[in-house]
Structure formats: structure tokens, C-alpha cells
Design a protein around this motif. Structure first.
Motif, PDB file in Angstrom:
ATOM      1  N   MET A 235     105.742  -8.469 -56.323  1.00 25.97           N
ATOM      2  CA  MET A 235     105.048  -9.056 -55.168  1.00 25.97           C
ATOM      3  C   MET A 235     105.989 -10.059 -54.470  1.00 25.97           C
ATOM      4  N   MET A 236     105.917 -10.071 -53.166  1.00 26.55           N
ATOM      5  CA  MET A 236     106.771 -10.993 -52.412  1.00 26.55           C
ATOM      6  C   MET A 236     106.353 -12.440 -52.660  1.00 26.55           C
ATOM      7  N   ARG A 237     107.348 -13.310 -52.827  1.00 25.15           N
ATOM      8  CA  ARG A 237     107.049 -14.722 -53.029  1.00 25.15           C
ATOM      9  C   ARG A 237     106.365 -15.304 -51.799  1.00 25.15           C
ATOM     10  N   TRP A 238     105.463 -16.249 -52.022  1.00 28.73           N
ATOM     11  CA  TRP A 238     104.678 -16.781 -50.899  1.00 28.73           C
ATOM     12  C   TRP A 238     105.568 -17.512 -49.908  1.00 28.73           C
ATOM     13  N   THR A 239     106.680 -18.055 -50.361  1.00 30.08           N
ATOM     14  CA  THR A 239     107.577 -18.764 -49.446  1.00 30.08           C
ATOM     15  C   THR A 239     108.290 -17.816 -48.494  1.00 30.08           C
ATOM     16  N   CYS A 240     108.228 -16.512 -48.762  1.00 29.31           N
ATOM     17  CA  CYS A 240     108.864 -15.524 -47.886  1.00 29.31           C
ATOM     18  C   CYS A 240     107.838 -14.777 -47.047  1.00 29.31           C
ATOM     19  N   SER A 241     106.584 -15.206 -47.089  1.00 34.23           N
ATOM     20  CA  SER A 241     105.520 -14.536 -46.348  1.00 34.23           C
ATOM     21  C   SER A 241     105.033 -15.433 -45.214  1.00 34.23           C
ATOM     22  N   GLU A 242     105.100 -14.931 -44.005  1.00 36.79           N
ATOM     23  CA  GLU A 242     104.691 -15.729 -42.850  1.00 36.79           C
ATOM     24  C   GLU A 242     103.205 -16.067 -42.906  1.00 36.79           C
ATOM     25  N   ARG A 243     102.392 -15.116 -43.365  1.00 33.75           N
ATOM     26  CA  ARG A 243     100.951 -15.372 -43.403  1.00 33.75           C
ATOM     27  C   ARG A 243     100.600 -16.497 -44.366  1.00 33.75           C
ATOM     28  N   CYS A 244     101.277 -16.531 -45.506  1.00 29.19           N
ATOM     29  CA  CYS A 244     101.017 -17.609 -46.478  1.00 29.19           C
ATOM     30  C   CYS A 244     101.428 -18.965 -45.916  1.00 29.19           C
ATOM     31  N   LEU A 245     102.575 -19.005 -45.252  1.00 34.00           N
ATOM     32  CA  LEU A 245     103.038 -20.269 -44.688  1.00 34.00           C
ATOM     33  C   LEU A 245     102.118 -20.732 -43.562  1.00 34.00           C
ATOM     34  N   CYS A 246     101.658 -19.800 -42.743  1.00 32.92           N
ATOM     35  CA  CYS A 246     100.732 -20.162 -41.661  1.00 32.92           C
ATOM     36  C   CYS A 246      99.410 -20.679 -42.225  1.00 32.92           C
ATOM     37  N   ALA A 247      98.934 -20.039 -43.306  1.00 33.92           N
ATOM     38  CA  ALA A 247      97.683 -20.482 -43.917  1.00 33.92           C
ATOM     39  C   ALA A 247      97.818 -21.903 -44.462  1.00 33.92           C
ATOM     40  N   LEU A 248      98.958 -22.197 -45.084  1.00 29.36           N
ATOM     41  CA  LEU A 248      99.181 -23.558 -45.597  1.00 29.36           C
ATOM     42  C   LEU A 248      99.272 -24.561 -44.459  1.00 29.36           C
ATOM     43  N   LEU A 249      99.947 -24.200 -43.382  1.00 29.51           N
ATOM     44  CA  LEU A 249     100.093 -25.119 -42.262  1.00 29.51           C
ATOM     45  C   LEU A 249      98.750 -25.378 -41.583  1.00 29.51           C
ATOM     46  N   ASP A 250      97.921 -24.345 -41.467  1.00 29.53           N
ATOM     47  CA  ASP A 250      96.613 -24.505 -40.829  1.00 29.53           C
ATOM     48  C   ASP A 250      95.684 -25.401 -41.653  1.00 29.53           C
ATOM     49  N   ALA A 251      95.838 -25.356 -42.969  1.00 28.64           N
ATOM     50  CA  ALA A 251      94.964 -26.161 -43.843  1.00 28.64           C
ATOM     51  C   ALA A 251      95.761 -27.256 -44.538  1.00 28.64           C
ATOM     52  N   TYR A 252      96.722 -27.826 -43.837  1.00 29.64           N
ATOM     53  CA  TYR A 252      97.624 -28.800 -44.462  1.00 29.64           C
ATOM     54  C   TYR A 252      96.876 -30.052 -44.920  1.00 29.64           C
ATOM     55  N   THR A 253      96.084 -30.620 -44.026  1.00 25.18           N
ATOM     56  CA  THR A 253      95.342 -31.834 -44.367  1.00 25.18           C
ATOM     57  C   THR A 253      94.319 -31.560 -45.462  1.00 25.18           C
ATOM     58  N   GLU A 254      93.610 -30.443 -45.360  1.00 28.00           N
ATOM     59  CA  GLU A 254      92.606 -30.096 -46.365  1.00 28.00           C
ATOM     60  C   GLU A 254      93.239 -29.875 -47.727  1.00 28.00           C
ATOM     61  N   THR A 255      94.427 -29.266 -47.747  1.00 25.97           N
ATOM     62  CA  THR A 255      95.116 -29.028 -49.013  1.00 25.97           C
ATOM     63  C   THR A 255      95.492 -30.339 -49.686  1.00 25.97           C
ATOM     64  N   ILE A 256      96.004 -31.288 -48.896  1.00 29.50           N
ATOM     65  CA  ILE A 256      96.363 -32.596 -49.462  1.00 29.50           C
ATOM     66  C   ILE A 256      95.125 -33.313 -50.002  1.00 29.50           C
ATOM     67  N   SER A 257      94.029 -33.259 -49.254  1.00 30.11           N
ATOM     68  CA  SER A 257      92.795 -33.926 -49.695  1.00 30.11           C
ATOM     69  C   SER A 257      92.280 -33.323 -50.998  1.00 30.11           C
ATOM     70  N   THR A 258      92.317 -31.991 -51.096  1.00 30.41           N
ATOM     71  CA  THR A 258      91.849 -31.330 -52.313  1.00 30.41           C
ATOM     72  C   THR A 258      92.705 -31.703 -53.516  1.00 30.41           C
TER      73      THR A 258
END
Length: 324
Positions: free
Chosen positions: A1-24
Motif C-alpha cells: 500500500m502506498m504510504r500516506w505521505t505520498c498520497s495527495e488525498r491523505c495530505l488534503c484530508a489532514l490539511l482540511d482537518a488540521y485544527t480538529e486533529t490537533i484538538s483530538t
């Protein structure tokens, strides 16, 4: 499986939920019910997400993957040829290199987004002197501002990506691209190079490829893609008249443009040869895998017509299955 750091969709998902991820992660780190090792890891992730280095790397990865992701999807098409994939890779490299001089715009966007998300401000790292064995007496270059430091990182990443694309596609694939051009255009240089590489009769290949182009012109078609040439050579009498062109297209079609179909085939083997089918023979397994991989073509078949043809091939089958 491709590493998440090489997947644009994974990076976009993290960027979109950046604040929520830190809070969690902060809640996990502060919750006493959380195991100590999990809480420690969550606390470390929070510090990483809040650092400017990580955020800058995230945005830089998205910038570089933006033209690569659609290209990766395109090259997996079943109708793609080697020449088309090489041309696509070259265009991707040109797009990436065009970003080399756009750092001021990228820096302004990243710093503005980082400020809005509460990420730490960019800072210069503590400079370290090189080891004595590498120190030749001259003072190493020290960036004066954080922007200058990150510009070096930015340019290095862009150049590395462009160099990786150039090195990856400078292989024998160029010979297949040259062979395709010889077949479609009967170009003198392409025909000569192809004949020498595949050890074919150059004079005969030159004559037959030119005749193939002439036949296509007479029939009102243009040989623009490899698919056009394959459709034209479906005519069996034409293949017998132009055997050199037929041999060349067989060579080109034998070498796949991508390995995607083969990888999907391997994935199907595990599903088909399970413990319930452990005694499945090699020949039958090959047939079952081909049917599973090319399911869309299987669904287009008329089963009644196929059964009639199967039964009519021998009298034993007619006696066993009856007349259709």
C-alpha cells in the motif's frame, strides 16, 4: 500500500482537518484514562503538527503531488501506450520545474495559512559547524532569515522531484516509443533505430511501415495512436501482406505500458485460489484469473452463443448436453 505521505488525498484530508486533529490529540494526551504510551505519542504528534517545519513540508508535498496524482491515474489506463506515458511524464516534469521560481508566492500562502491555524512561527535552526574532516577553513553559508532557509529546502525538493522523473523514464522505454513512432509515421530515423534495436530487416521494415501508412490514408483513417494501427492490422490478409509491420506491432503490444494490469492479476489470485479451491490446476487458474480481471468483457458475451459453440465442437458434448 502506498504510504500516506505520498498520497495527495491523505495530505488534503489532514490539511482540511488540521485544527480538529490537533484538538483530538490534545484530548487524548490529557485524558487520564489513556494509556501512558498512547498519551505520550499523542503529545508528540501535537508538537509535530504545531511546528512550522511539518506544516511547510505538508504544503510542499501537496504542491509537488498536485500534477503527479492525475498523471498516475492517467498512465494506468488500459489504452495507454509507452509513448503517451513518456510524453505525460515529460509534461509533469515541466510543470514541476515551472514552480521553481514561484517560491515568494508559495511562502506568502504558507505563512498566512500557518498563522490562521495557530502553527508556530518559522525560525532559524541553530547552526552547526561541519565536522573537522569536512571543514576546509571557509565559513559555511548561513541563511540570514527563515525565508532564505526554507527557500533552499523548496528549490532542493523541486529539483529532486524533477531529477527523479528524468532518471525513472530514461530507460529502454524510449526504444518502445521509437518503435511506435516508426509504426505510425514510417519515419526514416525511427525505422532505422528500431530495426537495429530489435534486430529486424531495416529495408523490409521501412517498406512495410510506409505501406501501412499508405493503406491507412487510402481508407480515410489516420494512424495517430497505437490503437489505430492495431485496429487496421485486424485485417488478416493485410497482416500477411505486411508481416514486418505485424511483427513490430506484436513486439510493441507484448511490452505493456504499465504493470497495473499484472498487479491487479496478482491481487485476484489470492481471492480465486482460496482454501476451498486448493486443488485448482495451473491452466484452470490462469483462465479463472483472466475472467476475473477482464470482467467487463466477460459481461458483454452472449452465454447462449458461447454454450452452443462449446457443445457443437464434439459429438460427446452434444450427447452429454443435448442440442441447443
Amino acid at each position: 500500500m502506498m504510504r500516506w505521505t505520498c498520497s495527495e488525498r491523505c495530505l488534503c484530508a489532514l490539511l482540511d482537518a488540521y485544527t480538529e486533529t490537533i484538538s483530538t490529540l490534545e484530548e487524548m494526551a490529557e485524558d487520564r484514562a489513556t494509556r501512558p504510551d498512547v498519551a505520550s505519542a499523542a503529545s508528540g504528534f501535537v508538537k509535530t503538527l504545531q511546528s512550522f517545519d511539518f506544516f511547510f513540508g505538508l504544503r510542499l508535498a501537496l504542491l509537488l503531488l498536485a500534477p503527479v496524482t492525475p498523471a498516475m491515474t492517467a498512465v494506468q489506463g488500459s489504452s495507454q501506450s509507452v509513448a503517451a506515458n513518456l510524453s505525460l511524464a515529460q509534461r509533469v516534469r515541466e510543470v514541476i520545474l515551472s514552480q521553481r521560481n514561484t517560491f515568494p508566492r508559495f511562502w506568502a500562502d504558507v505563512t498566512s495559512s500557518a498563522e490562521g491555524l495557530g502553527v508556530d512561527e518559522p525560525r532559524l535552526r541553530r547552526q552547526r559547524r561541519p565536522p573537522k574532516r569536512l571543514d576546509q577553513g571557509a565559513e559555511p553559508h548561513q541563511p540570514a532569515t527563515p525565508q532564505e532557509h526554507y527557500k533552499t529546502v523548496y528549490v532542493e525538493a523541486v529539483d529532486w522531484m524533477a531529477a527523479a522523473l528524468a532518471n525513472r523514464f530514461q530507460t529502454d522505454d524510449c526504444a518502445l516509443s521509437m518503435a511506435e513512432r516508426a509504426l505510425l509515421t514510417a519515419d526514416e530515423e525511427a525505422v532505422t533505430t528500431t530495426a537495429a534495436f530489435y534486430q529486424l530487416d531495416a529495408q523490409r521494415l521501412r517498406l512495410h511501415t510506409q505501406m501501412l501508412v499508405d493503406v491507412a490514408r487510402e481508407r480515410g483513417t489516420r494512424l495517430e495512436t497505437l490503437k489505430d494501427a492495431a485496429a487496421l492490422l485486424q485485417d488478416k490478409p493485410l497482416r500477411k501482406v505486411l508481416p514486418a509491420a505485424d511483427d513490430l506491432i506484436r513486439i510493441i503490444l507484448t511490452a505493456p505500458a504499465t504493470s497495473c494490469a499484472a498487479e491487479r492479476t496478482f491481487s485476484q489470485v489470492r481471492r480465486i485460489k482460496s482454501w476451498l479451491r486448493s486443488t485448482l490446476g495451473q491452466e484452470r487458474l490462469n483462465h479463472a484469473v483472466m475472467l476475473a480481471v477482464h470482467r467487463e468483457r466477460l459481461e458483454e458475451l452472449d452465454l447462449e452463443t458461447e454454450v452452443k459453440e462449446f457443445v457443437s465442437q464434439s459429438s460427446q458434448r452434444s450427447n452429454a448436453f443435448g442440442r441447443w
